[in-house]
Design an enzyme around this catalytic site. Structure first.
Site, PDB file in Angstrom:
ATOM      1  N   LEU A  14     -18.375 -11.668 -10.201  1.00 45.18           N
ATOM      2  CA  LEU A  14     -19.142 -12.497 -10.203  1.00 45.18           C
ATOM      3  C   LEU A  14     -18.565 -13.928 -10.791  1.00 45.18           C
ATOM      4  O   LEU A  14     -19.280 -14.505 -11.526  1.00 45.18           O
ATOM      5  CB  LEU A  14     -20.527 -12.352 -10.867  1.00 45.18           C
TER       6      LEU A  14
ATOM      7  N   ALA B 270     -16.931 -17.278 -10.720  1.00 43.12           N
ATOM      8  CA  ALA B 270     -16.939 -18.653  -9.840  1.00 43.12           C
ATOM      9  C   ALA B 270     -15.457 -18.950 -10.035  1.00 43.12           C
ATOM     10  O   ALA B 270     -14.867 -18.849 -11.138  1.00 43.12           O
ATOM     11  CB  ALA B 270     -18.096 -19.432 -10.256  1.00 43.12           C
TER      12      ALA B 270
ATOM     13  N   LYS C 225      15.572  -2.946   2.468  1.00 44.95           N
ATOM     14  CA  LYS C 225      14.673  -2.928   1.572  1.00 44.95           C
ATOM     15  C   LYS C 225      14.967  -1.303   0.932  1.00 44.95           C
ATOM     16  O   LYS C 225      14.924  -1.093  -0.207  1.00 44.95           O
ATOM     17  CB  LYS C 225      13.192  -2.753   2.387  1.00 44.95           C
TER      18      LYS C 225
ATOM     19  N   CYS D 272      -6.247  -9.503   1.721  1.00 42.51           N
ATOM     20  CA  CYS D 272      -7.155  -8.923   2.211  1.00 42.51           C
ATOM     21  C   CYS D 272      -8.300  -9.643   2.313  1.00 42.51           C
ATOM     22  O   CYS D 272      -9.131  -9.162   3.710  1.00 42.51           O
ATOM     23  CB  CYS D 272      -7.504  -7.895   1.175  1.00 42.51           C
TER      24      CYS D 272
ATOM     25  N   VAL E  17       0.916  -1.275  -0.013  1.00 40.76           N
ATOM     26  CA  VAL E  17       0.085  -0.150  -0.045  1.00 40.76           C
ATOM     27  C   VAL E  17       0.781   1.254   0.060  1.00 40.76           C
ATOM     28  O   VAL E  17       0.423   2.220  -0.738  1.00 40.76           O
ATOM     29  CB  VAL E  17      -0.876   0.019   1.275  1.00 40.76           C
TER      30      VAL E  17
ATOM     31  N   PHE F 219      -8.444   1.110  -1.782  1.00 44.47           N
ATOM     32  CA  PHE F 219      -9.365   0.192  -2.453  1.00 44.47           C
ATOM     33  C   PHE F 219      -8.491  -0.347  -3.525  1.00 44.47           C
ATOM     34  O   PHE F 219      -9.002  -0.394  -4.869  1.00 44.47           O
ATOM     35  CB  PHE F 219     -10.533   0.867  -3.165  1.00 44.47           C
TER      36      PHE F 219
ATOM     37  N   ARG G  55      -6.701  -3.137  -6.072  1.00 44.87           N
ATOM     38  CA  ARG G  55      -6.257  -4.550  -6.191  1.00 44.87           C
ATOM     39  C   ARG G  55      -4.970  -4.894  -6.320  1.00 44.87           C
ATOM     40  O   ARG G  55      -4.514  -4.396  -7.400  1.00 44.87           O
ATOM     41  CB  ARG G  55      -7.226  -4.797  -7.174  1.00 44.87           C
TER      42      ARG G  55
HETATM   43  C1  UGA Z   1      -9.079  -6.748  -2.641  1.00 46.96           C
HETATM   44  C2  UGA Z   1     -10.148  -5.636  -3.071  1.00 46.96           C
HETATM   45  O1  UGA Z   1     -10.558  -5.944  -4.370  1.00 46.96           O
HETATM   46  C3  UGA Z   1      -9.618  -4.226  -3.439  1.00 46.96           C
HETATM   47  O2  UGA Z   1     -10.549  -3.377  -3.663  1.00 46.96           O
HETATM   48  C4  UGA Z   1      -9.086  -3.947  -1.597  1.00 46.96           C
HETATM   49  O3  UGA Z   1      -8.340  -2.692  -1.780  1.00 46.96           O
HETATM   50  C5  UGA Z   1      -7.975  -4.818  -1.577  1.00 46.96           C
HETATM   51  O4  UGA Z   1      -8.496  -6.368  -1.482  1.00 46.96           O
HETATM   52  C6  UGA Z   1      -7.486  -4.377  -0.051  1.00 46.96           C
HETATM   53  O5  UGA Z   1      -8.241  -4.661   0.943  1.00 46.96           O
HETATM   54  O6  UGA Z   1      -6.150  -4.066   0.088  1.00 46.96           O
HETATM   55  P1  UGA Z   1      -7.129  -7.948  -3.939  1.00 46.96           P
HETATM   56  O7  UGA Z   1      -6.941  -8.863  -2.465  1.00 46.96           O
HETATM   57  O8  UGA Z   1      -5.939  -7.615  -4.672  1.00 46.96           O
HETATM   58  O9  UGA Z   1      -8.099  -6.859  -3.771  1.00 46.96           O
HETATM   59  O10 UGA Z   1      -7.819  -8.878  -4.774  1.00 46.96           O
HETATM   60  P2  UGA Z   1      -9.047  -8.763  -5.885  1.00 46.96           P
HETATM   61  O11 UGA Z   1      -8.986  -8.778  -7.254  1.00 46.96           O
HETATM   62  O12 UGA Z   1     -10.226  -8.337  -5.052  1.00 46.96           O
HETATM   63  O13 UGA Z   1      -9.362 -10.501  -5.780  1.00 46.96           O
HETATM   64  C7  UGA Z   1      -9.381 -11.308  -4.259  1.00 46.96           C
HETATM   65  C8  UGA Z   1      -9.735 -12.652  -4.394  1.00 46.96           C
HETATM   66  O14 UGA Z   1     -10.990 -12.892  -4.943  1.00 46.96           O
HETATM   67  C9  UGA Z   1      -8.998 -13.655  -5.375  1.00 46.96           C
HETATM   68  O15 UGA Z   1      -8.573 -14.862  -4.893  1.00 46.96           O
HETATM   69  C10 UGA Z   1      -9.599 -13.539  -6.660  1.00 46.96           C
HETATM   70  O16 UGA Z   1      -9.211 -14.739  -7.539  1.00 46.96           O
HETATM   71  C11 UGA Z   1     -10.883 -13.886  -6.200  1.00 46.96           C
HETATM   72  N1  UGA Z   1     -12.017 -13.490  -7.200  1.00 46.96           N
HETATM   73  C12 UGA Z   1     -12.372 -12.211  -7.556  1.00 46.96           C
HETATM   74  C13 UGA Z   1     -13.037 -14.437  -7.712  1.00 46.96           C
HETATM   75  O17 UGA Z   1     -12.830 -15.557  -7.223  1.00 46.96           O
HETATM   76  N2  UGA Z   1     -14.039 -14.147  -8.616  1.00 46.96           N
HETATM   77  C14 UGA Z   1     -14.142 -12.843  -8.892  1.00 46.96           C
HETATM   78  O18 UGA Z   1     -15.108 -12.556  -9.752  1.00 46.96           O
HETATM   79  C15 UGA Z   1     -13.360 -11.977  -8.435  1.00 46.96           C
END
Ligand code: UGA
Length: 431
Positions: free
Chosen positions: A253, A255, A35, A263, A11, A152, A154
């Site tokens: 959405l 699966a 680092k 997170c 972050v 927020f 990703r």
């Molecule tokens: C998540 C949130 O999306 C961010 O908005 C947030 O800032 C971040 O956590 C955080 O709290 O710092 P991130 O963990 O990087 O981000 O990843 P995501 O893209 O959200 O995916 C999370 C998990 O859900 C992954 O394992 C992904 O494969 C899974 N996922 C995501 C699904 O299985 N299906 C989906 O449709 C979307």
């Protein structure tokens, strides 16, 4: 603006580099000398597309500095972003705030002029109140403001998410602090995002509620996908069919193997822990956690079925092992539960991973290959575990010489009909 970012992890580095890119003077602080020295030499400790370029450019332009000298950096800054880790405590599901409070103590000693202290790390609701209490003395009340400004971002999309946010949430009742932060964010607000000023506690809740809602949405479609498998209905059609309703929305959405990462698992647990403190029952979030924790068992049952209940001596290849594509992060990845189980049952597991070999697996029992073809050779089953672009158009018959190749696609990257034509026994999620 003179900005001090404390904590040069995921972050902190993304936020620091992006604030510098917007023209601010940013100092990123970390207590790990190694680092900081690496960062000064352009060696970036995390994998995030585009981040190295951004850091090197802004460092060369002298808008971005790196240091271990926290006191000096606090003294010269107008804005201090706290970006240290808030891991789950070992003995409970609470977020561990020891790093946050260590930093706050140092800030207190270095309050030489008006500063806004901003939590960007994910911190439970009322943490801002505690920080304020810790900082306040009889004489320094007007010297600072404590604000919540959750991120927020990703992983894998962090720079785009920072520069083109859906919203920027700023939790403060202070007009002065709000105006300063609105000004800081004005270049990116003009592009697309909504700037939303709310109370500090509301901002803290928004962060957890957003992650818990997204985790729930994913878990919901995962459970619907289990039903689809029984009914021979395609879950991707269901996602499109419900996602087109604006009240539901089409994103998150997909699966898959269950959500992972640094997170969603941590934040859903911490939210439930907070709800207990405030004697509120978050039963939906609780169910989400339970369902996601058990998802790997369902996947293992499917793997057994696919291999006709014979796991012993079967060669199984994983394509990708991180928790999702676009990151090297292994935290709470489904592969960490699937692979050790398969190894225990006597399967020979190998993997190809675009971000390289992983220390999480026993190197004597789980074999890493640096190219897809060698990893897939002679495999009885290929498991597509992450959705990297390079897995989306593979020639499986060229990769593997088995007469009847079996594929279990946990990300639904391929069309079942096309696979059938290629004489591949193809299994996927909810189809
Ligand atoms: C998540 C949130 O999306 C961010 O908005 C947030 O800032 C971040 O956590 C955080 O709290 O710092 P991130 O963990 O990087 O981000 O990843 P995501 O893209 O959200 O995916 C999370 C998990 O859900 C992954 O394992 C992904 O494969 C899974 N996922 C995501 C699904 O299985 N299906 C989906 O449709 C979307």
């Amino acid at each position: 603006m003179k900005i001090c970012v404390i904590g040069s992890g995921y972050v902190g580095l993304v936020s620091g580099a992006c604030f510098a890119e917007l023209g601010n003077n940013v100092t990123c602080v970390d207590n790990k000398l190694n680092k900081i020295n690496n960062l000064k030499n352009g060696v970036i400790p995390i994998y995030e597309p585009g981040l190295d370029e951004l850091i090197i450019r802004n460092f060369e332009q002298k808008r971005l500095q790196f240091t271990t000298n926290i006191s000096k950096s606090i003294k010269k800054a107008d804005l201090i972003f706290i970006c240290v880790g808030t891991p789950t405590k070992t003995k409970s599901n609470e977020a561990d705030l020891k790093y946050v409070f260590q930093v706050v103590k140092i800030i207190k000693k270095n309050l030489n002029k008006y500063k806004i202290i901003i939590t960007k790390s994910t911190v439970p609701v009322t943490t801002g109140d505690k920080i304020q209490r810790l900082l306040t003395t009889k004489t320094n009340k007007k010297l600072f403001e404590v604000v919540s400004n959750p991120e927020f971002l990703r992983e894998g999309e962090a720079i785009r998410d920072f520069m083109f946010p859906d919203r920027v949430v700023v939790g403060t009742n202070s007009k002065k602090a709000n105006n300063i932060l609105k000004n800081l964010y004005s270049p990116i607000i003009k592009k697309k995002g909504i700037y939303f000023n709310t109370s500090r506690r509301a901002a803290e809740v928004i962060k957890y509620a957003a992650n818990a809602f997204l985790a729930t949405k994913i878990t919901f479609i995962n459970e619907i996908s289990n039903l689809c498998e029984k009914l021979k209905v395609d879950v991707t059609d269901v996602s499109i069919g419900i996602g087109a309703d604006e009240r539901i929305g089409s994103r998150f959405l997909r699966a898959g193997p269950g959500y992972g990462g640094s997170c969603f698992p941590k934040d859903t647990r911490a939210l439930v822990s907070t709800s207990k403190k405030f004697k509120t029952n978050l039963s939906i979030v609780n169910s989400t956690i339970h369902s996601n924790d058990n998802r790997y068992k369902y996947l293992l049952t499917r793997i057994k079925q696919i291999l006709n209940n014979k796991l012993k001596s079967k060669k199984i290849t994983f394509l990708g092992v991180t928790f999702k594509a676009g990151t090297d992060d292994m935290r709470d990845s489904a592969s960490l539960k699937l692979i050790p189980y398969l190894v225990k049952k006597g399967s020979k597991v190998s993997y190809y991973e675009p971000t390289g070999i992983k220390n999480e697996f026993d190197k004597k029992k789980v074999f890493y290959f640096n190219n897809i073809k060698d990893a897939c050779k002679n495999s009885d089953l290929l498991i597509i575990h992450t959705e990297w672009n390079e897995f989306k158009q593979l020639n499986f018959n060229w990769l593997n010489n088995k007469k009847k190749l079996k594929i279990y696609d946990l990300r639904n990257l391929y069309s079942p009909a096309k696979m059938k034509n290629k004489n591949i026994e193809y299994f996927s999620i909810g189809r």
